[in-house]
Scaffold this active site. Structure first.
Site, short mmCIF file in Angstrom:
data_model
loop_
_atom_site.label_atom_id
_atom_site.label_comp_id
_atom_site.label_asym_id
_atom_site.label_seq_id
_atom_site.Cartn_x
_atom_site.Cartn_y
_atom_site.Cartn_z
N GLY A 55 0.84 -1.24 -0.02
CA GLY A 55 -0.12 0.02 -0.07
C GLY A 55 0.79 1.08 -0.10
NE ARG A 73 -2.24 -3.88 -1.85
CZ ARG A 73 -1.80 -3.76 -0.62
NH1 ARG A 73 -0.79 -4.13 0.11
NH2 ARG A 73 -2.59 -2.63 -0.20
CG ASP A 93 3.60 -6.95 7.48
OD1 ASP A 93 2.79 -6.37 6.59
OD2 ASP A 93 2.96 -7.71 8.15
CB THR A 107 3.17 0.40 6.06
OG1 THR A 107 1.69 0.15 6.18
CG2 THR A 107 3.70 0.20 7.33
CG ASP A 158 -1.95 -0.34 8.19
OD1 ASP A 158 -2.73 0.53 8.35
OD2 ASP A 158 -1.84 -1.14 7.52
CG ASP A 210 1.26 -3.11 9.98
OD1 ASP A 210 2.15 -2.49 9.39
OD2 ASP A 210 0.43 -3.78 9.39
NE ARG A 215 -5.19 -4.57 5.73
CZ ARG A 215 -4.32 -4.77 4.71
NH1 ARG A 215 -4.17 -6.14 4.12
NH2 ARG A 215 -3.46 -4.10 4.32
P1 ATP Z 1 0.66 -2.66 3.48
O1 ATP Z 1 0.29 -3.59 4.75
O2 ATP Z 1 1.14 -1.10 3.72
O3 ATP Z 1 -0.36 -2.71 2.53
P2 ATP Z 1 2.61 -4.55 2.53
O4 ATP Z 1 3.99 -4.40 2.00
O5 ATP Z 1 2.50 -5.17 3.75
O6 ATP Z 1 1.96 -2.88 2.82
P3 ATP Z 1 1.44 -6.58 0.91
O7 ATP Z 1 0.47 -6.70 0.10
O8 ATP Z 1 1.30 -7.68 2.30
O9 ATP Z 1 1.71 -5.07 1.48
O10 ATP Z 1 3.07 -6.93 0.44
C1 ATP Z 1 3.41 -6.27 -0.72
C2 ATP Z 1 4.06 -7.27 -1.75
O11 ATP Z 1 5.06 -7.82 -1.25
C3 ATP Z 1 3.20 -8.36 -2.23
O12 ATP Z 1 2.45 -7.86 -3.24
C4 ATP Z 1 4.27 -9.18 -2.85
O13 ATP Z 1 4.71 -8.81 -4.00
C5 ATP Z 1 5.46 -8.99 -1.83
N1 ATP Z 1 5.38 -10.19 -0.58
C6 ATP Z 1 4.41 -10.22 0.32
N2 ATP Z 1 4.66 -11.40 1.10
C7 ATP Z 1 5.70 -11.84 0.52
C8 ATP Z 1 6.31 -13.22 0.71
N3 ATP Z 1 6.05 -13.74 1.69
N4 ATP Z 1 7.36 -13.42 0.10
C9 ATP Z 1 7.81 -12.76 -0.89
N5 ATP Z 1 7.17 -11.63 -1.27
C10 ATP Z 1 6.03 -11.23 -0.60
#
Ligand code: ATP
Length: 323
Positions: free
Chosen positions: A14, A75, A106, A128, A130, A132, A174
């Site tokens: 995000g 994503r 994360d 992020t 959040d 978190d 969330r």
């Molecule tokens: P936010 O919580 O602010 O939305 P985020 O980084 O947690 O941010 P996610 O959609 O969970 O958002 O993860 C972003 C991207 O990171 C995913 O679309 C994917 O490309 C990569 N990613 C997430 N989890 C994994 C994983 N376990 N291993 C490898 N890549 C991952």
């Protein structure tokens, strides 16, 4: 050890206000140290597709005050697969990139962690709304999101006061109640409801009734999205009294807008620190701020053995201040 020449930067997950300030900081800090900076568009999706471009210092002009991310985000769940991760590393090598800085939440950190496990030096910068992520007290984007939510809550308080209503306002978060806690305290909320602690809707209703009977004939409940929707919470509340209640979901307005000074400065500190660590030959790290000091912790250990801890003492603080 081979001398590092090129640093890649990507934003993922995000979007959060201040990501551009982090990109600027990483690129400019790298360029001022004699390195080249490369921007990877659309997060891990763009990495695998080879959507990569050189960033010059002048490209960083006029972005520190812009929300969103000039490198776009995406994503891309496919990046959880090893073969896709290895494709990403192939692209990095093709462009001669020696190390990668990932700005994100994360999930994005897991991407950086996997690259590190495959031997490609990657550093995570927490971006992020959040708040978190383990390994840091604050993330880039959190302060702006809190202030956007607060601005909305102040406006809602005006109409709540004028019409003797109670508003249930759902803010983002969330898994973590940080936005709800910070915005709720600052907005004089009657109750803050977060996923980290059980709530008692009957008690909240009693508190509101007590207020209505004692001259405060309006209310504000700030609810983190991870608990339930504002509409569902309003329905529960309405079973315990007539508060002329309304439900509002603030939604995506919390993500965008001009980053606050705090987010810009935090992003600038994080980005520059990441580059300095890479120059020292370090990597596989998660950048953060703890007790007002910059810290870098092992990204694998941070993700696997630590959790973000929301400061629930803020909830007790709010409870003491609402009487
Ligand atoms: P936010 O919580 O602010 O939305 P985020 O980084 O947690 O941010 P996610 O959609 O969970 O958002 O993860 C972003 C991207 O990171 C995913 O679309 C994917 O490309 C990569 N990613 C997430 N989890 C994994 C994983 N376990 N291993 C490898 N890549 C991952």
């Amino acid at each position: 050890m081979k001398r590092m020449k090129r640093i890649g930067i990507l934003t993922s997950g995000g979007d959060a206000s201040g990501m551009n300030a982090a990109i600027r900081s990483i690129a400019r800090s790298a360029i001022s140290a004699g390195l080249e900076a490369y921007g990877i568009n659309y997060g891990f999706a763009g990495l695998v597709a080879g959507n990569i471009r050189r960033l010059e210092s002048k490209d960083m002009d006029g972005i520190i005050d812009r929300g969103g991310t000039i490198l776009y985000s995406a994503r891309f769940p496919e990046f959880a697969e090893e073969k896709t991760q290895l494709k990403g590393i192939e692209q990095l090598k093709k462009f001669g990139i020696d190390a990668l800085v990932v700005i994100g939440g994360d999930g994005s950190y897991h991407g950086a962690e996997r690259l590190t496990q495959h031997g490609f030096n990657s550093i995570g910068v927490p971006g992020t709304i959040d708040n978190d992520i383990p390994g840091t007290d604050f993330t880039v984007g959190f302060d702006t999101a809190v202030n956007v939510a607060l601005d909305a809550l102040d406006r809602i308080n005006d109409t709540a006061t004028s019409h003797q209503r109670t508003f249930v306002v759902e803010v983002m978060g969330r898994g973590a109640g940080d936005i709800a806690l910070w915005a709720g305290i600052a907005a004089d909320a009657d109750a803050i409801v977060i996923p980290e602690r059980e709530y008692d809707v009957k008690k909240i209703a009693e508190h509101l009734k007590h207020n209505y009977e004692n001259g405060k004939d309006h209310g504000l409940i700030v609810l983190a999205e991870g608990v339930m929707s504002a509409a569902d919470f309003k329905a529960e509340l309405d079973q315990y009294g007539d508060f002329d209640s309304r439900a509002i979901t603030l939604g995506h307005i919390q993500r965008g807008g001009r980053p606050t000074a705090k987010d810009r400065v935090l992003a600038s500190m994080f980005g520059d620190y990441a580059v300095r660590l890479l120059l020292e030959g370090k990597g596989g790290l998660a950048i953060g701020i703890r007790d007002n000091k910059l810290v870098a912790t092992d990204i694998i250990d941070t993700l696997e053995n630590h959790k973000h801890i929301t400061d629930v003492s803020l909830l007790d603080l709010n409870d003491r201040l609402r009487f």
